[in-house]
Design an enzyme around this catalytic site. Structure first.
Site, PDB file in Angstrom:
ATOM      1  N   ASN A 170       0.862  -1.184   0.000  1.00  0.00           N
ATOM      2  CA  ASN A 170       0.000   0.000   0.000  1.00  0.00           C
ATOM      3  C   ASN A 170       0.898   1.233   0.000  1.00  0.00           C
ATOM      4  OD1 ASN A 170      -1.854   2.017   0.434  1.00  0.00           O
ATOM      5  ND2 ASN A 170      -2.276   1.470   2.564  1.00  0.00           N
ATOM      6  N   TRP A 171       1.032   1.846  -1.160  1.00  0.00           N
ATOM      7  CA  TRP A 171       1.919   3.012  -1.270  1.00  0.00           C
ATOM      8  C   TRP A 171       1.308   4.262  -0.639  1.00  0.00           C
ATOM      9  CZ3 TRP A 171       4.625   3.218  -6.770  1.00  0.00           C
ATOM     10  CH2 TRP A 171       5.455   2.087  -6.891  1.00  0.00           C
ATOM     11  N   LYS A 172       0.033   4.228  -0.335  1.00  0.00           N
ATOM     12  CA  LYS A 172      -0.681   5.419   0.170  1.00  0.00           C
ATOM     13  C   LYS A 172      -0.451   6.580  -0.792  1.00  0.00           C
ATOM     14  CE  LYS A 172       0.211   3.615   4.732  1.00  0.00           C
ATOM     15  NZ  LYS A 172       0.008   3.777   6.148  1.00  0.00           N
TER      16      LYS A 172
ATOM     17  N   HIS B 271      -9.583   1.080   4.686  1.00  0.00           N
ATOM     18  CA  HIS B 271      -8.323   1.329   5.397  1.00  0.00           C
ATOM     19  C   HIS B 271      -8.594   2.321   6.528  1.00  0.00           C
ATOM     20  CE1 HIS B 271      -4.248   2.605   6.261  1.00  0.00           C
ATOM     21  NE2 HIS B 271      -3.835   1.519   5.636  1.00  0.00           N
TER      22      HIS B 271
ATOM     23  N   GLU C  17      -7.029   4.770   7.577  1.00  0.00           N
ATOM     24  CA  GLU C  17      -6.811   6.188   7.237  1.00  0.00           C
ATOM     25  C   GLU C  17      -8.037   6.754   6.529  1.00  0.00           C
ATOM     26  OE1 GLU C  17      -3.050   5.671   5.249  1.00  0.00           O
ATOM     27  OE2 GLU C  17      -2.143   5.164   7.180  1.00  0.00           O
TER      28      GLU C  17
ATOM     29  N   GLU D 184      -5.558  -4.890  10.653  1.00  0.00           N
ATOM     30  CA  GLU D 184      -4.583  -3.814  10.834  1.00  0.00           C
ATOM     31  C   GLU D 184      -4.911  -3.037  12.103  1.00  0.00           C
ATOM     32  OE1 GLU D 184      -2.503  -2.705   6.965  1.00  0.00           O
ATOM     33  OE2 GLU D 184      -4.264  -1.437   7.124  1.00  0.00           O
TER      34      GLU D 184
ATOM     35  N   GLY E 187       2.011   2.556  10.721  1.00  0.00           N
ATOM     36  CA  GLY E 187       2.919   3.687  10.538  1.00  0.00           C
ATOM     37  C   GLY E 187       3.570   4.156  11.820  1.00  0.00           C
TER      38      GLY E 187
ATOM     39  N   SER F 176       3.173  -1.863  10.532  1.00  0.00           N
ATOM     40  CA  SER F 176       4.621  -1.824  10.769  1.00  0.00           C
ATOM     41  C   SER F 176       5.307  -3.162  10.514  1.00  0.00           C
ATOM     42  CB  SER F 176       4.924  -1.301  12.177  1.00  0.00           C
ATOM     43  OG  SER F 176       4.442   0.027  12.314  1.00  0.00           O
TER      44      SER F 176
ATOM     45  N   GLY G  69       2.722  -1.012   4.393  1.00  0.00           N
ATOM     46  CA  GLY G  69       2.711   0.404   4.052  1.00  0.00           C
ATOM     47  C   GLY G  69       4.116   0.913   3.804  1.00  0.00           C
ATOM     48  N   GLY G  70       4.689   1.565   4.805  1.00  0.00           N
ATOM     49  CA  GLY G  70       5.990   2.230   4.657  1.00  0.00           C
ATOM     50  C   GLY G  70       7.067   1.374   4.005  1.00  0.00           C
TER      51      GLY G  70
HETATM   52  C1  PEP Z   1      -0.908   0.233   5.943  1.00  0.00           C
HETATM   53  O1  PEP Z   1      -0.973   1.387   5.584  1.00  0.00           O
HETATM   54  O2  PEP Z   1      -1.771  -0.558   5.556  1.00  0.00           O
HETATM   55  C2  PEP Z   1       0.204  -0.170   6.807  1.00  0.00           C
HETATM   56  C3  PEP Z   1       0.163  -1.362   7.343  1.00  0.00           C
HETATM   57  O3  PEP Z   1       1.208   0.744   7.010  1.00  0.00           O
HETATM   58  P1  PEP Z   1       2.623   0.488   7.738  1.00  0.00           P
HETATM   59  O4  PEP Z   1       3.174  -0.806   7.202  1.00  0.00           O
HETATM   60  O5  PEP Z   1       3.466   1.662   7.343  1.00  0.00           O
HETATM   61  O6  PEP Z   1       2.341   0.402   9.191  1.00  0.00           O
END
Ligand code: PEP
Length: 252
Positions: free
Chosen positions: A10-12, A96, A98, A168, A174, A213, A234-235
């Protein structure tokens, strides 16, 4: 041993055209290390066409980060399922945390989107998870159960066969704070139980991803849990080497 076979990036709201190219090249160069693992890249809408042009092998697929629940018409700024399909998108992230927080996306909206996505034959990746205060108040399972009931329970078994559930925990997204493998497994086992109770054999096969994370250094221990079938990243999905290492951990 890994129980994972699906890793979704997930590049957001990150990335650019150059990243679509370099990420594809890194994945192509490392793919022998994780063959058999399905890898899905969800860049922003504006990079989907570019990314589609750089898909070099079968096990990599294209995903979107959102979609409209409407089919077409007067919905300025929205993107339909058919528009995504035309670009070769196979997966769509829904609900998600966010989007739930920033766009006030409710379970009811997620349900309408999941219905539209699965009806069209795409795979809906439905995200659920509790925030810190809910976990501290011992409400983790009641929050997640309500999210499952309100966003999935109206789907037919045929539609459910096109669903992936991503657990999640909001406090882990994040933040660098990851659920321990045991904490994640405890919730995944309950989600699996709910799916089997409501959708029998179809529910037993729904892939369950953990997200929050996930990094190269913790992926292996998470993916060795019985009910963790992969990760939503994500990141770490923005860095080719790190993301490849996570895909490698899924292969086990
Ligand atoms: C996400 O945005 O779905 C996510 C899991 O982010 P991160 O890996 O950065 O916590």
């Amino acid at each position: 041993m890994s129980n994972a076979s699906l890793v979704i990036a997930n590049w957001k709201m990150n990335g650019n055209r150059a990243l679509t190219r370099t990420m594809s090249e890194v994945l192509r160069d490392n793919q022998a290390d994780f063959n058999g693992v399905k890898v899905v890249i969800c860049p922003p809408f504006t990079l989907l066409a570019e990314m589609a042009g750089h898909i070099y092998y079968d096990e990599i697929a294209l995903g979107a980060q959102n979609v409209s629940e409407h089919e077409s018409g007067a919905h300025t700024g929205e993107i339909s399922v058919a528009m995504l399909q035309e670009l070769g998108v196979e997966y769509v992230l829904l609900g998600h945390s966010e989007r739930r927080a920033e766009q006030q996306e409710s379970d009811q909206v997620v349900a309408a989107k999941a219905a539209a996505v699965t009806q069209a034959g795409l795979t809906a990746v439905v995200c659920v998870g509790e925030d810190k205060s809910q976990r501290e108040a011992d409400k983790t399972w009641s929050v997640i159960k309500a999210q499952l009931e309100n966003s999935l329970a109206s789907l037919s078994a045929k539609q459910m066969a096109r669903v992936v559930v991503a657990y999640e925990p909001v406090w882990a997204i994040g933040t660098g704070e990851t659920a321990s493998p045991a904490q994640a497994q405890e919730v995944h086992a309950k989600i699996r139980g709910w799916l089997v109770e409501n959708y029998q054999q179809v529910g037993a096969k729904v892939p369950l991803l953990y997200g929050g994370s996930v990094k190269a250094n913790n992926a292996e221990s998470l993916f060795s849990e019985a009910d963790i079938n992969g990760g939503l990243i994500g990141g770490a999905s923005l860095k080719g080497d790190e993301f490849s290492a996570i895909c490698r951990a899924a292969k086990g």
